[in-house]
Scaffold this motif. Structure first.
Motif, PDB file in Angstrom:
ATOM      1  N   THR A  92     -12.518 -19.136  41.167  1.00 42.07           N
ATOM      2  CA  THR A  92     -12.272 -18.385  42.399  1.00 42.07           C
ATOM      3  C   THR A  92     -11.909 -19.311  43.559  1.00 42.07           C
ATOM      4  O   THR A  92     -11.599 -18.830  44.645  1.00 42.07           O
ATOM      5  CB  THR A  92     -13.516 -17.574  42.807  1.00 42.07           C
ATOM      6  N   SER A  93     -11.960 -20.605  43.337  1.00 40.83           N
ATOM      7  CA  SER A  93     -11.848 -21.577  44.422  1.00 40.83           C
ATOM      8  C   SER A  93     -10.399 -21.991  44.678  1.00 40.83           C
ATOM      9  O   SER A  93      -9.596 -22.088  43.743  1.00 40.83           O
ATOM     10  CB  SER A  93     -12.683 -22.818  44.084  1.00 40.83           C
ATOM     11  N   LYS A  94     -10.077 -22.276  45.918  1.00 40.12           N
ATOM     12  CA  LYS A  94      -8.782 -22.841  46.302  1.00 40.12           C
ATOM     13  C   LYS A  94      -8.925 -24.314  46.683  1.00 40.12           C
ATOM     14  O   LYS A  94      -8.014 -24.901  47.267  1.00 40.12           O
ATOM     15  CB  LYS A  94      -8.195 -22.060  47.483  1.00 40.12           C
ATOM     16  N   LYS A  95     -10.044 -24.896  46.327  1.00 38.99           N
ATOM     17  CA  LYS A  95     -10.305 -26.286  46.711  1.00 38.99           C
ATOM     18  C   LYS A  95      -9.930 -27.242  45.582  1.00 38.99           C
ATOM     19  O   LYS A  95      -9.265 -26.840  44.627  1.00 38.99           O
ATOM     20  CB  LYS A  95     -11.756 -26.429  47.138  1.00 38.99           C
ATOM     21  N   ALA A  96     -10.315 -28.492  45.712  1.00 40.30           N
ATOM     22  CA  ALA A  96      -9.839 -29.535  44.810  1.00 40.30           C
ATOM     23  C   ALA A  96     -10.230 -29.248  43.350  1.00 40.30           C
ATOM     24  O   ALA A  96     -11.273 -28.639  43.070  1.00 40.30           O
ATOM     25  CB  ALA A  96     -10.381 -30.890  45.247  1.00 40.30           C
TER      26      ALA A  96
END
Length: 615
Positions: A370-374
């Motif tokens: 669900t993450s848009k991070k690294a």
């Protein structure tokens, strides 16, 4: 008799005083449960005393239900202080609406809600209702508390089950517990109260740890499919079967995946390529439907709709990796802050998030789909906690990696000078990792420039500074740091007294803890706090340093603090660092921890450099 009367009078005085100090009180709460024909039936009763207008927040009653949990026999009325009924709930007073939250696309959860009020305090609101569930994982998760600031004077949980039904339970801060066996039934009764209302404190552990609670599960259950909670392995086998046959990638999606990884030899690089594609092509939406929100949507659903919840996105990505012959594991976790530990003595559904575990070579990748991070960055939301890996006949716990010192490091490079108009200007070049990296990345992607400016001024700029301009600079997409550059005017860094100038430090944002005599709860730091500053003060022409504070060094089991002062030509340089270790600290350690942090705050706020005009 006189002694008894005195005792009762004293008790009455104590009760009245106690009542006056609270906006409301849960006078009585009763939950009665029985199992019949495989259906779980509950009757809940509440009696709440409203002492003032603030306490009226409890006059709005919300009763959740779903297709799997039906509600009936809602009844409510108000009595005055003499226990006379003065208002009754009408059927027309009850609203029925979908329980759609601001982060959900659609849900199968609904609520009944109503409000009953009176205009003379105190008064009492009484309400009750029935719940029936055909399928369930919990007999009950009982926490007889309205909120942590509101006392519960009396609470009772009664569970009546057929004698051959085996249960497991765990209870915390329960007053008494009784079991009565008859020829056909077993009756369990728990009594509780909550009169020393908890006040949340800085970096306190989860408040649920300090509330009375009972968690009860059936060892053998049917929830969509038959399952067992006799052990964590049997629970994992149930979930393993629940998520089977959902890897139905359409052929055109398989072709697209093949094209994306074509020519890439290294498995890690293949996974990264597909993870970037997942981030770019899908979005997270909470969808709590079907089996209580536990069965994921199939991979084809995500392919078609380009969205999903944590379960659906994880299942899709697991399916994509499976297609290119990379094994991965659907993994349950309890995410959020502060960290809530899993009770491993009670096999049960204790999780609120799903991530993917990918063993590769001699390493393990942890992917939040669900993450848009690294890539391979779990962050503060899921780091350092029990992860329950679903594997056929071998579901088990492991621990997600914890954030280390360098993972949370905040670096500030600050230059301070006076412009031609004698304004004090501070240029900041800040690099953030950890929680501030996560927050600033979300801000960078979710708000327009005007909104960003307000949020950054309110939450990321030091007190007493007025931002002139700023920029957020993201590193490459797989970097877990972000840069905030800004220029600001200040009215409190420099104070002028005739020909003398007093320069104040720009302090670290160090946690301010309650004084030991006021602290009631332990301290829980889920991850370290680590900051480094380099501050260059450009001295005005014709001025020299007259007085500098002493260099300081402090090292102990809680962390370290160092500050050093140096002059180079017309520049005065302050370098300082602060590290606060992660961990849990209790009564006997708290005073030392407080003294350590308090001493650092004193140095940070009371160290001054004096410069004078050269003669």
């Amino acid at each position: 008799m006189i002694r008894i009367s005195i005792f009762l009078f004293a008790l009455l005085i104590t009760y009245c005083s106690f009542a006056q100090n609270n906006d409301a009180q849960l006078i009585n709460q009763e939950t009665s449960i029985y199992l019949k024909n495989g259906k779980l039936n509950k009757t809940l009763l509440f009696e709440v005393k409203i002492n003032n207008r603030v306490g009226e927040k409890f006059t709005k009653v919300i009763i959740p239900y779903s297709k799997m949990s039906t509600v009936s026999k809602i009844d409510a009325y108000i009595t005055d202080n003499n226990q006379r009924v003065i208002k009754k709930l009408k059927k027309s007073d009850i609203n029925n609406r979908s329980r759609i939250s601001n982060f959900s696309f659609y849900e199968d959860s609904f609520v009944y809600e109503f409000t009953l009020k009176h205009n003379i305090y105190p008064y009492y609101i009484h309400y009750s209702y029935n719940i029936q569930q055909e399928e369930f994982l919990f007999i009950d998760y009982w926490v007889p508390v309205l909120d942590e600031k509101t006392p519960t004077l009396k609470a009772t949980l009664n569970v009546e089950l057929p004698k051959d039904y085996q249960i497991s339970f765990s209870n915390s801060l329960i007053d008494t517990f009784e079991v009565v066996h008859s020829q056909l039934l077993t009756n369990y009764t728990w009594h509780a109260y909550y009169q020393d209302a908890i006040k949340p404190e800085t970096y306190s552990p989860p408040i649920i740890n300090f509330l009375p609670s009972v968690v009860i599960v059936l060892q053998n259950f049917k929830y969509e499919i038959d399952g067992s909670l006799e052990s964590w392995v049997t629970f994992g086998d149930w979930e393993y079967e629940l998520i089977q046959h959902l890897s139905d990638l359409p052929q055109y999606e398989k072709n697209r995946i093949s094209m994306l990884v074509d020519g890439i030899v290294d498995d890690r690089e293949k996974i990264k390529k597909l993870y970037h594609d997942l981030q770019d092509e899908t979005r997270y939406i909470n969808i709590t439907i079907e089996t209580g929100g536990l069965r994921p949507f199939p991979a084809s659903y995500v392919v078609k709709n380009k969205y999903g919840d944590c379960k659906a996105l994880t299942n899709y990505f697991k399916s994509a990796l499976e297609y290119i012959d990379i094994e991965s594991f659907y993994t349950n976790i309890h995410a959020g802050e502060p960290i809530i530990e899993i009770n491993k003595e009670l096999p049960s559904q204790q999780f609120n998030h799903v991530i993917l575990c990918v063993p590769i070579d001699n390493d393990t990748l942890w992917l939040d789909c669900t993450s848009k991070k690294a890539f391979n960055y779990l962050g503060t939301f899921t780091q350092n906690r029990d992860a329950y890996i679903i594997k056929k006949n071998n579901s088990h716990f492991t621990r997600t990696p914890s954030l280390q010192n360098l993972d949370v490091l905040e670096i500030r490079r600050i230059t301070i000078y006076q412009d031609l108009q004698k304004n004090v200007i501070a240029n900041f070049s800040n690099t953030y990792r950890g929680d501030k990296y996560e927050s600033l990345l979300d801000i960078s992607h979710s708000f327009n420039q005007s909104e960003k400016s307000k949020i950054i001024q309110d939450y990321f700029i030091e007190e007493g500074l007025e931002v002139i301009d700023f920029s957020l600079v993201e590193a490459h997409r797989d970097s877990s740091e972000i840069h905030l550059l800004y220029t600001a005017k200040s009215n409190n860094i420099i104070n002028i007294y005739g020909d003398d100038i007093l320069i104040n430090l720009i302090p670290f944002s160090i946690p301010k803890l309650e004084k030991p005599k006021n602290r009631k709860l332990p301290v829980q730091f889920d991850y370290p706090i680590y900051m480094i500053d380099t501050i260059d003060y450009l001295l005005p022409e014709g001025y020299s340093v007259s007085k500098t504070p002493k260099n300081q060094k402090m090292h102990n089991e809680f962390g370290h603090y160092e500050i050093e002062f140096n002059q180079r030509d017309s520049k005065f340089i302050v370098t300082k660092s602060f590290l606060l270790n992660s961990g849990n600290y209790y009564d006997d350690e708290y005073k030392s921890l407080y003294d350590f942090i308090n001493r650092i705050n004193e140095i940070e706020n009371n160290s001054h450099i004096v410069i004078v005009k050269s003669k």
